[in-house]
Scaffold this motif. Structure first.
Motif, PDB file in Angstrom:
ATOM      1  N   PRO A  47       0.734  -1.303   0.090  1.00 22.75           N
ATOM      2  CA  PRO A  47       0.019   0.053   0.027  1.00 22.75           C
ATOM      3  C   PRO A  47       0.564   1.128   0.320  1.00 22.75           C
ATOM      4  N   ILE A  48       0.083   2.507  -0.238  1.00 17.59           N
ATOM      5  CA  ILE A  48       1.039   3.836   0.524  1.00 17.59           C
ATOM      6  C   ILE A  48       0.460   3.811   1.579  1.00 17.59           C
ATOM      7  N   LEU A  49       1.556   3.578   2.106  1.00 17.01           N
ATOM      8  CA  LEU A  49       1.265   4.258   3.582  1.00 17.01           C
ATOM      9  C   LEU A  49       1.774   5.374   4.574  1.00 17.01           C
ATOM     10  N   PHE A  50       0.697   5.634   4.547  1.00 17.21           N
ATOM     11  CA  PHE A  50       0.579   7.056   5.447  1.00 17.21           C
ATOM     12  C   PHE A  50       0.587   6.331   6.830  1.00 17.21           C
ATOM     13  N   VAL A  51       1.175   7.294   7.921  1.00 17.92           N
ATOM     14  CA  VAL A  51       2.209   7.210   9.133  1.00 17.92           C
ATOM     15  C   VAL A  51       2.457   8.494   9.903  1.00 17.92           C
ATOM     16  N   GLY A  52       2.069   8.575  10.816  1.00 16.20           N
ATOM     17  CA  GLY A  52       2.255   9.912  11.600  1.00 16.20           C
ATOM     18  C   GLY A  52       1.829  10.094  12.905  1.00 16.20           C
ATOM     19  N   PHE A  76      -0.806   7.580  14.538  1.00 17.05           N
ATOM     20  CA  PHE A  76      -1.262   7.327  15.673  1.00 17.05           C
ATOM     21  C   PHE A  76      -1.084   8.428  16.754  1.00 17.05           C
ATOM     22  N   GLY A  77      -1.569   8.716  17.335  1.00 18.90           N
ATOM     23  CA  GLY A  77      -2.596  10.065  17.667  1.00 18.90           C
ATOM     24  C   GLY A  77      -1.077  10.782  18.459  1.00 18.90           C
ATOM     25  N   GLY A  78      -0.584  12.012  18.387  1.00 20.44           N
ATOM     26  CA  GLY A  78       0.264  12.097  19.726  1.00 20.44           C
ATOM     27  C   GLY A  78       1.871  11.925  19.267  1.00 20.44           C
ATOM     28  N   SER A  79       1.761  11.356  18.165  1.00 21.12           N
ATOM     29  CA  SER A  79       3.256  10.299  17.993  1.00 21.12           C
ATOM     30  C   SER A  79       4.001  11.285  17.748  1.00 21.12           C
ATOM     31  N   GLU A  80       5.716  11.595  18.087  1.00 22.45           N
ATOM     32  CA  GLU A  80       6.556  12.702  16.867  1.00 22.45           C
ATOM     33  C   GLU A  80       7.452  11.502  16.279  1.00 22.45           C
ATOM     34  N   LEU A  81       8.477  12.649  16.413  1.00 25.47           N
ATOM     35  CA  LEU A  81       9.402  11.486  15.246  1.00 25.47           C
ATOM     36  C   LEU A  81       9.594  10.124  15.912  1.00 25.47           C
ATOM     37  N   SER A  82       9.785  10.832  16.497  1.00 27.88           N
ATOM     38  CA  SER A  82      11.335   9.418  17.291  1.00 27.88           C
ATOM     39  C   SER A  82      10.388   8.750  18.182  1.00 27.88           C
ATOM     40  N   ASP A  83       8.970   8.540  18.309  1.00 27.22           N
ATOM     41  CA  ASP A  83       8.137   7.307  18.292  1.00 27.22           C
ATOM     42  C   ASP A  83       7.819   6.485  17.131  1.00 27.22           C
ATOM     43  N   VAL A  84       7.625   7.500  15.920  1.00 29.63           N
ATOM     44  CA  VAL A  84       7.745   6.916  14.555  1.00 29.63           C
ATOM     45  C   VAL A  84       9.052   6.052  13.915  1.00 29.63           C
ATOM     46  N   ARG A  85      10.005   6.745  14.553  1.00 26.47           N
ATOM     47  CA  ARG A  85      11.081   5.501  14.594  1.00 26.47           C
ATOM     48  C   ARG A  85      11.079   4.543  15.649  1.00 26.47           C
ATOM     49  N   TYR A  86      10.653   4.686  16.926  1.00 26.09           N
ATOM     50  CA  TYR A  86      10.837   3.346  17.409  1.00 26.09           C
ATOM     51  C   TYR A  86      10.001   2.415  17.560  1.00 26.09           C
ATOM     52  N   PHE A  87       8.250   2.856  15.930  1.00 24.65           N
ATOM     53  CA  PHE A  87       8.309   1.874  16.213  1.00 24.65           C
ATOM     54  C   PHE A  87       7.626   1.483  14.689  1.00 24.65           C
ATOM     55  N   ALA A  88       9.162   1.941  13.741  1.00 28.66           N
ATOM     56  CA  ALA A  88       9.367   2.144  12.455  1.00 28.66           C
ATOM     57  C   ALA A  88       9.183   0.308  11.700  1.00 28.66           C
ATOM     58  N   TYR A 103       3.568  12.239   8.522  1.00 26.19           N
ATOM     59  CA  TYR A 103       3.248  13.901   9.122  1.00 26.19           C
ATOM     60  C   TYR A 103       3.548  13.054  10.396  1.00 26.19           C
ATOM     61  N   ALA A 104       4.474  14.201  10.588  1.00 28.05           N
ATOM     62  CA  ALA A 104       5.283  14.200  11.972  1.00 28.05           C
ATOM     63  C   ALA A 104       5.790  15.070  12.343  1.00 28.05           C
ATOM     64  N   GLY A 105       6.385  15.516  13.586  1.00 25.65           N
ATOM     65  CA  GLY A 105       7.168  16.703  14.223  1.00 25.65           C
ATOM     66  C   GLY A 105       6.217  17.931  14.503  1.00 25.65           C
ATOM     67  N   GLU A 106       4.899  18.354  14.246  1.00 23.11           N
ATOM     68  CA  GLU A 106       4.427  19.351  14.809  1.00 23.11           C
ATOM     69  C   GLU A 106       4.316  18.936  16.294  1.00 23.11           C
ATOM     70  N   ASN A 107       3.941  17.277  16.968  1.00 24.59           N
ATOM     71  CA  ASN A 107       3.893  17.582  18.505  1.00 24.59           C
ATOM     72  C   ASN A 107       5.154  17.456  19.608  1.00 24.59           C
ATOM     73  N   ASP A 108       6.765  17.319  18.201  1.00 25.16           N
ATOM     74  CA  ASP A 108       7.867  17.670  19.134  1.00 25.16           C
ATOM     75  C   ASP A 108       8.278  18.654  19.033  1.00 25.16           C
ATOM     76  N   ASP A 121      17.315  17.118  13.251  1.00 25.86           N
ATOM     77  CA  ASP A 121      17.803  15.480  13.546  1.00 25.86           C
ATOM     78  C   ASP A 121      17.273  14.494  13.367  1.00 25.86           C
ATOM     79  N   LYS A 122      15.913  14.807  14.261  1.00 29.51           N
ATOM     80  CA  LYS A 122      15.062  13.563  14.551  1.00 29.51           C
ATOM     81  C   LYS A 122      14.497  12.778  13.516  1.00 29.51           C
ATOM     82  N   PHE A 123      13.891  14.068  12.716  1.00 27.28           N
ATOM     83  CA  PHE A 123      13.606  13.752  10.877  1.00 27.28           C
ATOM     84  C   PHE A 123      14.493  12.782  10.812  1.00 27.28           C
ATOM     85  N   VAL A 124      15.584  13.161  10.300  1.00 25.36           N
ATOM     86  CA  VAL A 124      17.217  12.420   9.381  1.00 25.36           C
ATOM     87  C   VAL A 124      17.421  11.121  10.072  1.00 25.36           C
TER      88      VAL A 124
END
Length: 219
Positions: A47-52, A76-88, A103-108, A121-124
């Protein structure tokens, strides 16, 4: 066994329980829910995976917006870039996506009060990990929006978007999609009607602005 030994064992077990509990990630239940859902109803192939964060999670009926595409929502709601990385390895890699939309970074910035450099840095870190695990998979980053309730963070949001945009411009099959202009009214400010009462999460009207901007970038 005397009382001192019993007390020592009791507090040892208590500490072990506390440490185990402390190690449980705050979004573990949401990820487990995805895994349970996948067992009950297998996800689409490639699929085209939407995550964030919640701007993805709360996107109502994602498939309706892109009827000619095979999409899957794993926000998953409220997540930050590090959370997406953790569960990648559980929320991204297993789906072998055709394309990844993030879409992530706003909560960071707003919740953890990170600087533009720290958020970048977390995005990279996340992007490089995804490229390591899924080399060659096209990647789309949705620009961090201007949420009215988070106006004080807009300068950091702008700098973060600029840094990420410049970085992705140097990468292969990676796009930065700026949805911010589509959300502006005649006064060059975000339209209030695009947001729910919290002035943070979007209404359906907000996603109706996003979809046409995003669609040309989808594979």
């Amino acid at each position: 066994m005397n009382h001192v030994q019993k007390a020592f064992i009791f507090f040892g077990l208590l500490l072990l329980t506390f440490c185990t509990s402390a190690q449980t990630h705050r979004f573990e239940n949401e990820i487990q829910a995805f895994e349970t859902q996948d067992k009950q109803s297998p996800p689409p192939v490639q699929p085209i995976l939407f995550v964030g964060s919640s701007s993805i999670r709360l996107w109502p009926d994602l498939q309706q917006y892109f009827p000619d595409k095979v999409v899957l929502n794993r926000g998953f709601g409220g997540s930050e870039l590090s959370d997406v990385r953790y569960f990648a390895d559980r929320a991204i890699v297993p789906y072998k996506p055709k394309q990844i939309v993030l879409y992530a970074g706003e909560n960071d910035i707003a919740s953890s009060k990170l600087t533009a450099q720290q958020t970048y840095d977390k995005f990279v870190d996340l992007f490089q990990y995804i490229r390591q695990k899924l080399p060659g998979v096209p990647f789309v980053y949705i620009a961090i929006k201007h949420s009215p309730s988070r106006r004080q963070f807009w300068p950091v949001v702008n700098e973060t978007n600029q840094r990420i945009s410049q970085y992705l411009a140097k990468q292969t099959d990676a796009k930065f999609v700026d949805i911010r202009p589509s959300m502006l009214g005649p006064n060059n400010q975000p339209l209030g009607t695009l947001f729910k009462s919290d002035s943070l999460h979007m209404t359906d009207a907000g996603y109706q602005r996003w979809a046409p901007v995003l669609k040309p970038y989808l594979k």
